[in-house]
Design a protein around this motif. Structure first.
Motif, PDB file in Angstrom:
ATOM      1  N   GLU A   5      29.743 -18.375  32.646  1.00 62.29           N
ATOM      2  CA  GLU A   5      29.607 -19.086  31.809  1.00 62.29           C
ATOM      3  C   GLU A   5      30.907 -20.304  31.846  1.00 62.29           C
ATOM      4  O   GLU A   5      32.037 -20.535  32.467  1.00 62.29           O
ATOM      5  CB  GLU A   5      30.312 -18.522  30.423  1.00 62.29           C
ATOM      6  CG  GLU A   5      30.890 -19.244  28.999  1.00 62.29           C
ATOM      7  CD  GLU A   5      29.468 -19.730  28.615  1.00 62.29           C
ATOM      8  OE1 GLU A   5      29.682 -20.647  27.810  1.00 62.29           O
ATOM      9  OE2 GLU A   5      28.057 -18.969  28.776  1.00 62.29           O
ATOM     10  N   PRO A   6      30.108 -21.780  31.636  1.00 63.56           N
ATOM     11  CA  PRO A   6      30.710 -22.938  32.294  1.00 63.56           C
ATOM     12  C   PRO A   6      31.984 -22.893  31.015  1.00 63.56           C
ATOM     13  O   PRO A   6      32.544 -22.645  30.543  1.00 63.56           O
ATOM     14  CB  PRO A   6      29.973 -23.600  31.909  1.00 63.56           C
ATOM     15  CG  PRO A   6      28.528 -23.592  31.594  1.00 63.56           C
ATOM     16  CD  PRO A   6      28.782 -22.013  31.689  1.00 63.56           C
TER      17      PRO A   6
ATOM     18  N   GLY B 194      25.946 -15.129  40.174  1.00 66.61           N
ATOM     19  CA  GLY B 194      26.729 -13.908  39.812  1.00 66.61           C
ATOM     20  C   GLY B 194      26.665 -12.535  40.136  1.00 66.61           C
ATOM     21  O   GLY B 194      26.953 -12.215  39.233  1.00 66.61           O
ATOM     22  N   ARG B 195      25.418 -12.448  41.346  1.00 69.92           N
ATOM     23  CA  ARG B 195      25.507 -11.128  41.832  1.00 69.92           C
ATOM     24  C   ARG B 195      26.985 -11.076  42.455  1.00 69.92           C
ATOM     25  O   ARG B 195      27.456  -9.615  42.287  1.00 69.92           O
ATOM     26  CB  ARG B 195      24.630 -11.426  42.906  1.00 69.92           C
ATOM     27  CG  ARG B 195      24.512  -9.036  43.334  1.00 69.92           C
ATOM     28  CD  ARG B 195      22.778  -9.300  44.328  1.00 69.92           C
ATOM     29  NE  ARG B 195      23.533  -9.966  45.175  1.00 69.92           N
ATOM     30  CZ  ARG B 195      22.710 -11.328  45.690  1.00 69.92           C
ATOM     31  NH1 ARG B 195      22.051 -11.834  44.768  1.00 69.92           N
ATOM     32  NH2 ARG B 195      22.653 -12.262  46.418  1.00 69.92           N
TER      33      ARG B 195
ATOM     34  N   GLY C  92      32.237 -14.862  30.646  1.00 70.85           N
ATOM     35  CA  GLY C  92      33.572 -15.458  30.377  1.00 70.85           C
ATOM     36  C   GLY C  92      33.327 -15.559  28.476  1.00 70.85           C
ATOM     37  O   GLY C  92      31.896 -15.640  28.177  1.00 70.85           O
ATOM     38  N   LYS C  93      33.890 -16.750  27.755  1.00 66.36           N
ATOM     39  CA  LYS C  93      33.852 -16.705  26.465  1.00 66.36           C
ATOM     40  C   LYS C  93      33.127 -17.748  26.314  1.00 66.36           C
ATOM     41  O   LYS C  93      33.407 -18.607  27.457  1.00 66.36           O
ATOM     42  CB  LYS C  93      35.194 -16.274  25.308  1.00 66.36           C
ATOM     43  CG  LYS C  93      35.372 -14.284  25.957  1.00 66.36           C
ATOM     44  CD  LYS C  93      36.459 -14.253  24.325  1.00 66.36           C
ATOM     45  CE  LYS C  93      37.021 -12.974  24.570  1.00 66.36           C
ATOM     46  NZ  LYS C  93      38.203 -13.246  24.009  1.00 66.36           N
TER      47      LYS C  93
ATOM     48  N   ARG D  51      35.486 -16.167  39.059  1.00 62.06           N
ATOM     49  CA  ARG D  51      35.109 -17.118  39.112  1.00 62.06           C
ATOM     50  C   ARG D  51      33.759 -17.983  39.521  1.00 62.06           C
ATOM     51  O   ARG D  51      33.799 -16.927  41.164  1.00 62.06           O
ATOM     52  CB  ARG D  51      36.411 -17.984  38.954  1.00 62.06           C
ATOM     53  CG  ARG D  51      36.919 -18.180  37.614  1.00 62.06           C
ATOM     54  CD  ARG D  51      38.899 -18.836  38.120  1.00 62.06           C
ATOM     55  NE  ARG D  51      39.114 -18.221  36.667  1.00 62.06           N
ATOM     56  CZ  ARG D  51      39.717 -18.269  35.396  1.00 62.06           C
ATOM     57  NH1 ARG D  51      38.964 -20.079  35.245  1.00 62.06           N
ATOM     58  NH2 ARG D  51      40.263 -18.677  34.902  1.00 62.06           N
ATOM     59  N   PHE D  52      33.284 -18.579  39.227  1.00 62.96           N
ATOM     60  CA  PHE D  52      32.113 -19.362  40.688  1.00 62.96           C
ATOM     61  C   PHE D  52      33.095 -20.483  40.216  1.00 62.96           C
ATOM     62  O   PHE D  52      32.870 -21.031  39.734  1.00 62.96           O
ATOM     63  CB  PHE D  52      30.793 -18.818  40.266  1.00 62.96           C
ATOM     64  CG  PHE D  52      29.383 -19.892  41.095  1.00 62.96           C
ATOM     65  CD1 PHE D  52      30.526 -20.245  42.630  1.00 62.96           C
ATOM     66  CD2 PHE D  52      28.978 -20.127  40.414  1.00 62.96           C
ATOM     67  CE1 PHE D  52      29.348 -20.645  43.315  1.00 62.96           C
ATOM     68  CE2 PHE D  52      27.766 -20.660  41.176  1.00 62.96           C
ATOM     69  CZ  PHE D  52      28.250 -21.162  42.259  1.00 62.96           C
TER      70      PHE D  52
END
Length: 210
Positions: free
Chosen positions: A172-173, A141-142, A198-199, A149-150
């Motif tokens: 956000e998944p 996240g950092r 993300g939404k 994307r992750f």
């Protein structure tokens, strides 16, 4: 003893003591969204196999990896060099990595699956001895930019842990894939891709591998 595997146009090599190339990494390399020119970072890179898998799918990637194990980091460095791929491989703790905040379009990881004390540990490469799932998601996240994307793979039984850790760090998944060895077998692999800030909205896929 050195082992080799052909990954499209690239050759992956690794020696004893470096985590083996497995089906989970291959699945994650195919699942992750990647586009030409993206800045990619692999957390816990091992042999660098994910970087090669992504490089064969998109051109001109900026490749970065980090691993706490010196042998693994050196192996990943050598694999990039041997395949003519520019990139940077760091030796160190991904939780304290001197990497640019928000500096990547895509962060990927094939992390250890088992919490310390779970009774399922097979050493540091498979257990969260040096980095918990929560710490991994905090690092991702950092490092990933807003809208980046992750992607990671994990065990299906830890689905709740994975989704909660992602959301806790503003990831956000958006895509989730469950992989099993047949229609009559339970899922054996979980693949998740999250978007920074993300939404809401999650697409779920199911795949049956022989």
């Amino acid at each position: 003893m050195e082992k080799t595997e052909q990954l499209g146009p690239y050759t992956l090599s690794w020696k004893d003591g470096v985590f083996l190339l497995g089906g989970d990494a291959l699945a994650l390399g195919a699942f992750s969204t990647v586009k030409p020119g993206w800045r990619v970072c692999d957390l816990g890179t091992g042999s660098g196999c994910l970087l090669l898998l992504l490089a064969r799918r998109a051109e001109n990637l900026s490749l970065t990896g980090i691993d706490i194990d010196p042998l693994s980091a050196r192996t990943a460095r050598e694999n990039l060099l041997a395949n003519g791929l520019p990139g940077e491989i760091l030796t160190g703790d991904l939780r304290q990595a001197p990497l640019p905040v928000g500096g990547f379009d895509l962060v990927v990881s094939n992390p250890p699956y088992f919490p310390v004390g779970s009774g399922k540990s097979a050493g540091p490469a498979r257990s969260e001895e040096f980095c918990s799932l929560e710490q991994l998601c905090a690092a991702a996240g950092r490092l990933v930019k807003n809208g980046g994307r992750f992607s990671l793979c994990h065990r299906p039984e830890r689905l709740t842990d994975v989704l909660c850790a992602l959301r806790a760090h503003d990831l956000e998944p958006k895509r989730l894939k469950l992989v099993s060895h047949g229609p009559d077998r339970p899922p054996s692999l979980l693949l998740v891709e999250a978007v920074k800030q993300g939404k809401l909205g999650l697409t779920i896929e199911i795949s049956h591998n022989p």
